[in-house]
Design a protein around this motif. Structure first.
Motif, PDB file in Angstrom:
ATOM      1  N   HIS A 148       0.914  -0.880   0.256  1.00 32.03           N
ATOM      2  CA  HIS A 148       0.205   0.245   0.044  1.00 32.03           C
ATOM      3  C   HIS A 148       0.627   1.188  -0.031  1.00 32.03           C
ATOM      4  CE1 HIS A 148      -3.761   2.491   0.742  1.00 32.03           C
ATOM      5  NE2 HIS A 148      -2.808   3.179   1.633  1.00 32.03           N
ATOM      6  N   GLY A 194      -5.083  -1.474   0.369  1.00 32.75           N
ATOM      7  CA  GLY A 194      -5.679  -0.550   0.512  1.00 32.75           C
ATOM      8  C   GLY A 194      -6.605  -0.790  -0.139  1.00 32.75           C
ATOM      9  N   VAL A 195      -7.518   0.622   0.366  1.00 31.58           N
ATOM     10  CA  VAL A 195      -8.402   0.384  -0.574  1.00 31.58           C
ATOM     11  C   VAL A 195      -8.607   1.326  -1.736  1.00 31.58           C
ATOM     12  CG1 VAL A 195     -10.717   1.550  -1.303  1.00 31.58           C
ATOM     13  CG2 VAL A 195     -10.159   0.746   1.031  1.00 31.58           C
ATOM     14  N   LEU A 196      -6.998   2.372  -1.744  1.00 33.26           N
ATOM     15  CA  LEU A 196      -7.390   3.577  -2.766  1.00 33.26           C
ATOM     16  C   LEU A 196      -5.728   2.936  -3.721  1.00 33.26           C
ATOM     17  CD1 LEU A 196      -7.864   6.376  -1.243  1.00 33.26           C
ATOM     18  CD2 LEU A 196      -9.148   5.211  -2.625  1.00 33.26           C
ATOM     19  N   HIS A 229      -1.928   1.122   9.658  1.00 35.25           N
ATOM     20  CA  HIS A 229      -2.361   1.461   7.825  1.00 35.25           C
ATOM     21  C   HIS A 229      -3.016  -0.165   8.073  1.00 35.25           C
ATOM     22  CE1 HIS A 229      -4.974   1.066   3.731  1.00 35.25           C
ATOM     23  NE2 HIS A 229      -4.042  -0.362   4.443  1.00 35.25           N
ATOM     24  N   HIS A 231      -6.629  -3.005   6.972  1.00 34.28           N
ATOM     25  CA  HIS A 231      -7.732  -3.257   7.133  1.00 34.28           C
ATOM     26  C   HIS A 231      -8.216  -5.075   7.475  1.00 34.28           C
ATOM     27  CE1 HIS A 231      -9.085   0.228   5.319  1.00 34.28           C
ATOM     28  NE2 HIS A 231      -8.137   0.563   3.959  1.00 34.28           N
ATOM     29  N   HIS A 249      -7.936   2.933  10.109  1.00 42.66           N
ATOM     30  CA  HIS A 249      -9.019   1.922   9.407  1.00 42.66           C
ATOM     31  C   HIS A 249      -9.645   1.184  10.349  1.00 42.66           C
ATOM     32  CE1 HIS A 249      -7.024   4.478   6.188  1.00 42.66           C
ATOM     33  NE2 HIS A 249      -5.847   3.904   6.264  1.00 42.66           N
ATOM     34  N   ASP A 271     -11.259   6.080  10.020  1.00 39.61           N
ATOM     35  CA  ASP A 271     -12.124   7.654   9.189  1.00 39.61           C
ATOM     36  C   ASP A 271     -13.296   6.687   8.526  1.00 39.61           C
ATOM     37  OD1 ASP A 271     -11.038   4.942   7.633  1.00 39.61           O
ATOM     38  OD2 ASP A 271     -10.373   6.282   5.568  1.00 39.61           O
ATOM     39  N   ASP A 274     -15.680   8.816   5.775  1.00 40.22           N
ATOM     40  CA  ASP A 274     -14.841   8.342   4.384  1.00 40.22           C
ATOM     41  C   ASP A 274     -15.630   7.865   2.802  1.00 40.22           C
ATOM     42  OD1 ASP A 274     -13.001   9.749   4.838  1.00 40.22           O
ATOM     43  OD2 ASP A 274     -11.090   8.382   4.582  1.00 40.22           O
ATOM     44  N   ILE A 278     -16.152   8.334  -1.202  1.00 39.37           N
ATOM     45  CA  ILE A 278     -15.543   7.732  -1.854  1.00 39.37           C
ATOM     46  C   ILE A 278     -16.781   7.656  -3.523  1.00 39.37           C
ATOM     47  CG2 ILE A 278     -14.050   6.288  -2.245  1.00 39.37           C
ATOM     48  CD1 ILE A 278     -13.011   6.143  -0.300  1.00 39.37           C
ATOM     49  N   GLU A 295     -13.748  -0.252  -1.793  1.00 40.96           N
ATOM     50  CA  GLU A 295     -14.482   0.477  -1.300  1.00 40.96           C
ATOM     51  C   GLU A 295     -16.241   0.226  -0.804  1.00 40.96           C
ATOM     52  OE1 GLU A 295     -13.117   2.984   0.638  1.00 40.96           O
ATOM     53  OE2 GLU A 295     -15.346   3.405   1.452  1.00 40.96           O
ATOM     54  N   GLY A 299     -16.520  -0.677   2.851  1.00 46.26           N
ATOM     55  CA  GLY A 299     -16.957   0.212   3.863  1.00 46.26           C
ATOM     56  C   GLY A 299     -18.124   0.552   4.695  1.00 46.26           C
ATOM     57  N   GLN A 302     -16.506  -1.505   8.045  1.00 46.44           N
ATOM     58  CA  GLN A 302     -15.815  -0.901   8.644  1.00 46.44           C
ATOM     59  C   GLN A 302     -16.772   0.012   9.794  1.00 46.44           C
ATOM     60  OE1 GLN A 302     -13.741   3.002   7.499  1.00 46.44           O
ATOM     61  NE2 GLN A 302     -12.561   2.469   8.448  1.00 46.44           N
ATOM     62  N   ASP A 321      -8.746  10.472   7.777  1.00 48.35           N
ATOM     63  CA  ASP A 321      -8.468   9.553   6.154  1.00 48.35           C
ATOM     64  C   ASP A 321      -8.558  11.465   5.469  1.00 48.35           C
ATOM     65  OD1 ASP A 321      -6.204   9.128   4.909  1.00 48.35           O
ATOM     66  OD2 ASP A 321      -7.280   7.053   4.555  1.00 48.35           O
ATOM     67  N   VAL A 324      -8.034  12.052   1.619  1.00 46.22           N
ATOM     68  CA  VAL A 324      -9.135  10.883   1.081  1.00 46.22           C
ATOM     69  C   VAL A 324     -10.052  11.827   0.574  1.00 46.22           C
ATOM     70  CG1 VAL A 324     -10.374   8.474   1.333  1.00 46.22           C
ATOM     71  CG2 VAL A 324      -7.871   8.870   1.745  1.00 46.22           C
TER      72      VAL A 324
HETATM   73  N1  ARG Z   1      -6.610   5.511   2.873  1.00 42.50           N
HETATM   74  C1  ARG Z   1      -7.029   4.319   2.596  1.00 42.50           C
HETATM   75  C2  ARG Z   1      -7.168   3.238   2.100  1.00 42.50           C
HETATM   76  O1  ARG Z   1      -6.829   3.640   0.821  1.00 42.50           O
HETATM   77  C3  ARG Z   1      -8.742   5.104   2.709  1.00 42.50           C
HETATM   78  C4  ARG Z   1      -9.443   4.357   2.820  1.00 42.50           C
HETATM   79  C5  ARG Z   1     -11.314   5.106   2.675  1.00 42.50           C
HETATM   80  N2  ARG Z   1     -12.835   4.383   2.950  1.00 42.50           N
HETATM   81  C6  ARG Z   1     -13.116   3.794   4.217  1.00 42.50           C
HETATM   82  N3  ARG Z   1     -13.939   3.082   4.540  1.00 42.50           N
HETATM   83  N4  ARG Z   1     -11.688   3.931   5.213  1.00 42.50           N
HETATM   84  O2  ARG Z   1      -7.364   2.121   1.956  1.00 42.50           O
END
Ligand code: ARG
Length: 407
Positions: A148, A194-196, A229, A231, A249, A271, A274, A278, A295, A299, A302, A321, A324
């Motif tokens: 990530h 990561g998501v992004l 970081h 998830h 996260h 976060d 977000d 997104i 996401e 989403g 989370q 975040d 973002v």
């Molecule tokens: N920077 C984080 C990533 O890319 C953002 C995640 C945003 N999404 C969320 N549901 N919080 O993993």
């Protein structure tokens, strides 16, 4: 200066985040940037002091966002970011520092920027060149090849920077020492996908248990905390076992994670606003289609995890975040936190009292208390009735200096 600069602030109410309640007719005295008295209207006012009466408003400590990227702009996501020169992001950071401060966030933890830009921003703010919050910089996000924190959106023939990449415990130790040398005050690690980020699976562990242990040992030895970081469940739990300080996260945290977090005294910094931004704006902003799909996977989950973690008694922080989604709108997340199980005072404590504890800065920020900086905001109404008020502070003061005054 030969004479101390004293300012006395009064209002109708004040949120005492340490006691968890409101106080009527507060009077706060600040001398040379630090709070020297917290009492009630009618208490003695030092001679020569400047007075600011905020009338019917409610005073709170300056807010703290534990997860921002001041040098990022969400409207330039994915490949759109490649249209700009390297130093462009520093300019973005200068603009975002002002927006963040004016939004009432007098302290932020910047958990990832390239080129030591967050250190430069901090220096520029401290020397009075530009307005902005107090910054606790992490500098680069540390991570593994293809993870990530890496640049994964290019073919092999295009060489990408690897200043922040390591693949063994010793190499991670060296990176911790290097970023510390150049100004990092906290270490940020990309523990899972990561998501992004392109090409990684959001739940997969990326840093090994031996690597995260080396990072934690080295960071703590140098007096820095570790923000991770994560998830995915395995990554969260291995990081907690290694003794990290904050989980960012925490989307797929489970009951075991909650137990570990409580046993080790770690905080969750989630976060949860977000997802709304997104899903609404991501595609238009250039977010990769695969990231939009990721996401949609994490989403809602989370938010459910946030509710469960809070109910289980995990210590919670306020981290958005920002970057973002547009910096300056940080306070939008308060309403999401209340919607998903917190009381208003708990959400406010997450961004003040708890944040200061997680930063190890309880002598400086996070409460209106004698000795801490004169970082104050005021809102037009009762934030314990309606946290949405926090989105529009009419008064912001940092270190006894007025940043924003009521119109
Ligand atoms: N920077 C984080 C990533 O890319 C953002 C995640 C945003 N999404 C969320 N549901 N919080 O993993």
């Amino acid at each position: 200066p030969a004479t101390a600069a004293t300012v006395v602030v009064t209002a109708a109410k004040m949120v005492d985040v340490l006691a968890g309640k409101e106080v009527d007719r507060p009077q706060v005295t600040i001398t040379d940037g630090r709070i020297t008295a917290v009492g009630h209207q009618g208490d003695a006012v030092p001679e020569g002091a400047k007075t600011i009466d905020l009338g019917n408003r409610t005073l709170l400590p300056g807010l703290i966002d534990m997860h921002v990227h001041l040098t990022s702009d969400p409207t330039l996501s994915g490949y759109q970011s490649l249209n700009y020169t390297d130093s462009f992001w520093m300019v973005v950071g200068v603009a975002n520092a002002r927006k963040t401060l004016e939004a009432g966030f007098t302290t932020v933890r910047n958990v990832g920027s390239d080129h030591y830009d967050d250190v430069a921003l901090k220096e520029g703010i401290e020397h009075g060149y530009i307005p902005g919050p107090r910054i606790v910089p992490a500098t680069y996000i540390l991570g593994v090849t293809g993870g990530h924190g890496d640049f994964t959106e290019f073919p092999p023939s295009i060489e990408t920077p690897s200043d922040n990449i390591a693949n063994s415990p010793d190499a991670f130790r060296a990176l911790v020492r290097k970023v510390h040398k150049y100004g990092a005050e906290v270490i940020k690690v990309a523990m899972t996908g990561g998501v992004l980020s392109k090409g990684d699976s959001v739940g997969a562990e990326q840093v090994s248990p031996a690597e995260i242990q080396a990072i934690v040992d080295e960071a703590h030895r140098l007096g820095m905390r570790v923000a991770v970081h994560a998830h995915g469940t395995e990554g969260i739990n291995d990081a907690l076992r290694a003794g990290v300080d904050t989980i960012e996260h925490a989307s797929l945290a489970d009951e075991e994670s909650f137990k570990l977090a409580k046993a080790h005294g770690a905080w969750f910094d989630m976060d949860i606003y977000d997802d709304d931004y997104i899903l609404a704006e991501g595609a238009k902003n250039g977010v990769f289609p695969e990231s939009m799909a990721k996401e949609k996977m994490v989403g809602l989950k989370q938010r459910q995890t946030f509710r469960a973690a809070h109910a289980a008694g995990v210590k919670m922080l306020f981290g958005t975040d920002g970057g973002v989604y547009p910096n300056g709108f940080n306070a939008r997340q308060f309403a999401t936190m209340v919607q998903w199980g917190m009381t208003p005072i708990e959400a406010i404590q997450a961004s003040t009292k708890n944040a200061a504890e997680a930063l190890d800065k309880t002598r400086d920020v996070g409460a209106i208390e004698v000795g801490r900086y004169g970082d104050l905001i005021a809102v037009d109404g009762d934030p314990l009735q309606d946290v949405v008020l926090l989105q529009h502070p009419s008064f912001v003061m940092k270190g006894g200096e007025v940043v924003k005054a009521p119109q």
